[in-house]
Scaffold this active site. Structure first.
Site, PDB file in Angstrom:
ATOM      1  N   LYS A 117    -108.062 -24.783  35.145  1.00  0.00           N
ATOM      2  CA  LYS A 117    -108.754 -25.254  36.875  1.00  0.00           C
ATOM      3  C   LYS A 117    -108.878 -26.604  36.965  1.00  0.00           C
ATOM      4  O   LYS A 117    -108.180 -26.512  38.075  1.00  0.00           O
ATOM      5  CB  LYS A 117    -110.193 -24.809  36.883  1.00  0.00           C
ATOM      6  CG  LYS A 117    -110.317 -24.756  38.101  1.00  0.00           C
ATOM      7  CD  LYS A 117    -112.460 -23.934  38.754  1.00  0.00           C
ATOM      8  CE  LYS A 117    -112.609 -23.208  38.149  1.00  0.00           C
ATOM      9  NZ  LYS A 117    -113.649 -21.737  38.700  1.00  0.00           N
ATOM     10  N   LYS A 129    -118.882 -27.113  31.037  1.00  0.00           N
ATOM     11  CA  LYS A 129    -119.961 -26.042  31.465  1.00  0.00           C
ATOM     12  C   LYS A 129    -120.705 -26.022  30.957  1.00  0.00           C
ATOM     13  O   LYS A 129    -121.151 -26.447  30.034  1.00  0.00           O
ATOM     14  CB  LYS A 129    -119.491 -24.749  31.180  1.00  0.00           C
ATOM     15  CG  LYS A 129    -119.385 -23.178  32.408  1.00  0.00           C
ATOM     16  CD  LYS A 129    -118.498 -23.871  33.913  1.00  0.00           C
ATOM     17  CE  LYS A 129    -119.405 -23.034  35.060  1.00  0.00           C
ATOM     18  NZ  LYS A 129    -118.331 -23.018  35.838  1.00  0.00           N
ATOM     19  N   GLY A 168    -123.126 -27.142  40.650  1.00  0.00           N
ATOM     20  CA  GLY A 168    -124.113 -25.191  40.254  1.00  0.00           C
ATOM     21  C   GLY A 168    -122.853 -24.302  40.276  1.00  0.00           C
ATOM     22  O   GLY A 168    -121.487 -24.518  39.660  1.00  0.00           O
ATOM     23  N   ASP A 169    -123.219 -23.175  39.011  1.00  0.00           N
ATOM     24  CA  ASP A 169    -122.353 -22.278  39.826  1.00  0.00           C
ATOM     25  C   ASP A 169    -123.786 -21.507  40.057  1.00  0.00           C
ATOM     26  O   ASP A 169    -124.557 -21.376  40.642  1.00  0.00           O
ATOM     27  CB  ASP A 169    -122.438 -22.090  38.333  1.00  0.00           C
ATOM     28  CG  ASP A 169    -121.445 -21.178  37.884  1.00  0.00           C
ATOM     29  OD1 ASP A 169    -120.119 -21.556  38.199  1.00  0.00           O
ATOM     30  OD2 ASP A 169    -121.951 -19.955  37.100  1.00  0.00           O
ATOM     31  N   SER A 381    -115.569 -31.044  44.775  1.00  0.00           N
ATOM     32  CA  SER A 381    -116.814 -31.745  43.821  1.00  0.00           C
ATOM     33  C   SER A 381    -116.038 -32.923  43.704  1.00  0.00           C
ATOM     34  O   SER A 381    -116.699 -34.147  43.643  1.00  0.00           O
ATOM     35  CB  SER A 381    -116.834 -30.862  42.058  1.00  0.00           C
ATOM     36  OG  SER A 381    -118.856 -30.098  42.865  1.00  0.00           O
TER      37      SER A 381
END
Ligand code: GLU
Length: 449
Positions: A117, A129, A168-169, A381
């Site tokens: 991505k 992640k 964030g997620d 981001s």
């Protein structure tokens, strides 16, 4: 049905063997390997030097204990993760997820997806992640703060604006980023704004970052629709979820003339034929931190709440699954096709099961995979990192215009790559190949590392 090229089969077999039980990670790797057969057929050198094997193995995996004290004085333990997947294109970049379902396999699937991505955005960011199996639901502000501080007490030694930049997620928003940034600053004695993104505006955040994932996904679907002379105007849209991605997707869809008739949370969904009232959803989810069932109670007769029901039973022209992985199954996909869906954009990461993707593609539904469609969040981001590096701050309009351009470029790159590799309209293939080629070229240049 797509299958894995025989050259790539042993790579998949090895990934399955070495990462036993990590189903979501297997699923993500398999989908990418299915696309890469055409690349190695055209450019056999990409199969050399175990390049693809190296891409499937994270550069570094950190697992740590997170002790914290709850409001009753009891000591609690959670597990923290950061998977630094690939830094060929830039510092590791990707969000932190706080959710009880988090385990190493989930974080690895997300880190793997993030690598492609981020490459697709064309910006200088690698993939990573992290997160924890901590469940923020029902926790007081004080508990959330103490958890975030303890989490950062370990994580800070692995971060840095040139090393690894989380955001964030699910379960991590502006409040949590604030607590973590504060703790990072305190531990390191450095005001290193570029070490986290999704920050508040007064301490180095970017305008439009909050909106970016949902807006970006909507821009992506708009570009797909335009290729067939469609638009959002007058379309019925269903958006699953009611978090940050879903809220801003709904806002942009409405601005584009679409009508969002349903949204959901993990307990059930609400259907409002007058169009979902976003102000009410925002108040419930962002201020009161309540369940979406509350929406129907507030709106009275115009809306209905379906406890435990599938949101995909609601007929629509466009669907944007924006909740979580594997939330839309083959059966759901068949229902949506039966009800006449024309396009789908994944706002969440891997929300459609492989069977669902197949059903959509076989039925000729335009399908925008998450690694392309939801890249607007991480792209913004990267714009936040640019602003931090130049100690600058851009206007909302400027930032949104950059986001819109990035999403258009991602769409076009995926479409062109799919056509170049003999599968016009296949955005899954296009995004996997276009992302892969960028990462692979950089890795090749570095030699065997
Ligand atoms: N968690 C988001 C994603 O899945 C954003 C990551 C970021 O901004 O670094 O792409």
């Amino acid at each position: 049905m797509v299958h894995i090229d025989e050259k790539l089969e042993p790579i998949l077999a090895e990934v399955l063997r070495r990462n036993a039980g990590e189903e979501e990670f297997h699923q993500a790797v398999k989908e990418v390997l299915e696309s890469l057969g055409r690349v190695v057929a055209k450019h056999p050198r990409y199969a050399n030097h175990a390049l693809i094997e190296r891409l499937c193995e994270p550069e570094r995996q950190i697992i740590f204990r997170v002790p914290w004290i709850d409001d009753s004085g009891q000591v609690r333990i959670n597990r923290g993760f950061r998977v630094q997947f690939n830094s060929a294109l830039g510092p590791y970049k990707g969000g932190l997820r706080f959710h009880p379902s988090v385990n190493v396999g989930i974080i690895k699937f997300l880190g793997f997806e993030q690598t492609f991505k981020n490459a697709l955005t064309g910006l200088p960011i690698g993939g990573g992640k992290g997160g924890s199996d901590f469940n923020p639901r029902g926790r007081s502000e004080g508990e959330i703060m103490r958890f975030c501080q303890s989490f950062m007490t370990e994580l800070h030694r692995h971060l840095g604006e040139y090393t690894d930049v989380p955001a964030g997620d699910i379960g991590v928003g502006a409040r949590e980023i604030g607590f973590m940034f504060g703790q990072y600053k305190r531990l390191t004695n450095r005001y290193e704004a570029g070490v986290l993104t999704g920050k508040g505006l007064v301490y180095g955040g970017s305008r439009a970052r909050t909106e970016a994932t949902g807006y970006g996904a909507t821009y992506f679907v708009q570009s797909m629709l335009a290729t067939k002379k469609h638009s959002f105007d007058g379309k019925r849209v269903v958006v699953s979820g009611a978090g940050n991605v879903a809220i801003y997707a709904m806002k942009k869809i409405t601005e584009f003339g679409g009508k969002v008739v349903a949204c959901s949370d993990s307990n059930g969904c609400v259907v409002d034929e007058k169009g979902i009232d976003l102000a009410v959803v925002k108040e419930i989810k962002e201020v009161q931190r309540e369940r979406i069932a509350e929406y129907a109670r507030r709106k009275g007769s115009s809306a209905r709440y379906i406890e435990g029901g599938s949101i995909w039973d609601v007929p629509c022209d466009v669907a944007m699954p924006s909740a979580t992985q594997n939330e839309l199954t083959g059966k759901d996909a068949r229902t949506l096709v039966h009800n006449g869906i024309v396009a789908l954009g994944e706002g969440a990461n891997m929300p459609c099961t492989p069977e669902a993707v197949r059903v959509f593609q076989e039925a000729g539904v335009m399908f925008g995979p998450g690694k392309a469609a939801n890249a607007g969040g991480v792209a913004t981001s990267a714009l936040e990192m640019q602003q931090n590096a130049s100690r600058d701050s851009w206007t909302f309009e400027q930032t949104e215009a950059r986001l819109a351009n990035i999403m258009r470029d991602i769409h076009d790159r995926c479409a062109e790559t799919a056509a170049e590799y003999g599968a016009p309209g296949d955005y899954v293939l296009g995004s996997n190949i276009a992302g892969f080629v960028r990462v692979a070229e950089a890795m090749e240049a570095f030699g065997v590392i």
